[in-house]
Design a protein around this motif. Structure first.
Motif: not given
Length: 214
Positions: A110-116
Motif C-alpha cells: 500500500e505504501l509503495a503504491g502511494e509512492w508510485a
C-alpha cells in the motif's frame, strides 16, 4: 536519451517492480530467506520498493545541496560498493529492511503504491537546479543520474526477488536497460580494469573469474 524518455523509462521500472512485488508468490514467501543471504523475501521486497520512496523524498527536498558529482564518482565514494556482505554498512541495510517488512505485505505494498502515485507527479515537475541531494551520502547527483541509480537498484533487486520466489525476472525496456548496463559496466571497469571487462564480455577463454560491478 531525452529527459522525458528517461523519466518514462524510470516510471516503467517502477511499474514492473510493483507488479513483481504484488505477485502471490512473494506474499507467500514473505518470512523466508531470500536469494540475498540474511534478508527475508519481505525485507528484499521492501528494499526494492524503497527505491521509489527514496526518489519521492529526493524530489520533494529542495535542490539546494552541493554541486552534483559524476555518476561513477558516486560509486567510487559509496562505502557499500566494495564492502563485504557482513560489513556493518551492508548488515545495517539488511536489518533495516527486514525490520520494515515486519508490518507485512499489505502495508508495504500500500505504501509503495502511494509512492508510485507521488513519484509519477513529482518526477515531471521542473527543478532548478535539476539535481537531487542524497542525505545518507552527503552529496548530490543530477536528477537524471539519480534516476539511473534507482533503476539499477530496481533491475538488480528485481532479479533477486524473482529468483527468491521462483518467478521469471521482469523484462525491462531498452530505456531502462541501456543506462543500467552502462552504469554497471562503468563500475565494473573501474573495479577490474578495461581489459578484464572486455574479456569477460567477449573472450571467456581469457576472462577473469568475475567482472562483477558489486
Amino acid at each position: 536519451m531525452s529527459r522525458d524518455e528517461h523519466v518514462s523509462a524510470f516510471l516503467s521500472a517502477v511499474d514492473l517492480s510493483l507488479a513483481l512485488a504484488s505477485r502471490p508468490q512473494v506474499r507467500e514467501a514473505w518470512e523466508r530467506e531470500s536469494a540475498c543471504a540474511g534478508m527475508t523475501v519481505g525485507g528484499l521486497t521492501h528494499h526494492l520498493l524503497s527505491q521509489v520512496g527514496n526518489t519521492v523524498r529526493g524530489l520533494r527536498a529542495a535542490p539546494d545541496g552541493p554541486p552534483p558529482i559524476a555518476l561513477l564518482e558516486h560509486y567510487d565514494r559509496a562505502a557499500w560498493v566494495e564492502a563485504g556482505p557482513d560489513d556493518e554498512v551492508n548488515k545495517s541495510i539488511r536489518d533495516r529492511d527486514n525490520d520494515s517488512a515486519q508490518v507485512g505485505p499489505d502495508v508495504v505494498l500500500e505504501l509503495a503504491g502511494e509512492w508510485a502515485d507521488d513519484v509519477a507527479v513529482l518526477v515531471e515537475a521542473p527543478r532548478d537546479p535539476d539535481t537531487i541531494f542524497i542525505p545518507w551520502q552527503g552529496w548530490s547527483l543530477t536528477t537524471e543520474d539519480f534516476l539511473t541509480t534507482r533503476m539499477m537498484e530496481m533491475v538488480v533487486h528485481g532479479d533477486d526477488l524473482a529468483a527468491s520466489v521462483g518467478l521469471e525476472t521482469p523484462t525491462y525496456p531498452a530505456g531502462v536497460l541501456t543506462p543500467v548496463l552502462g552504469l554497471l559496466t562503468g563500475v565494473a571497469v573501474r573495479r577490474h580494469g578495461q581489459t578484464a571487462v572486455v574479456r569477460g564480455l567477449s573472450r571467456p577463454q581469457r576472462a577473469p573469474a568475475s567482472i562483477s560491478a558489486f
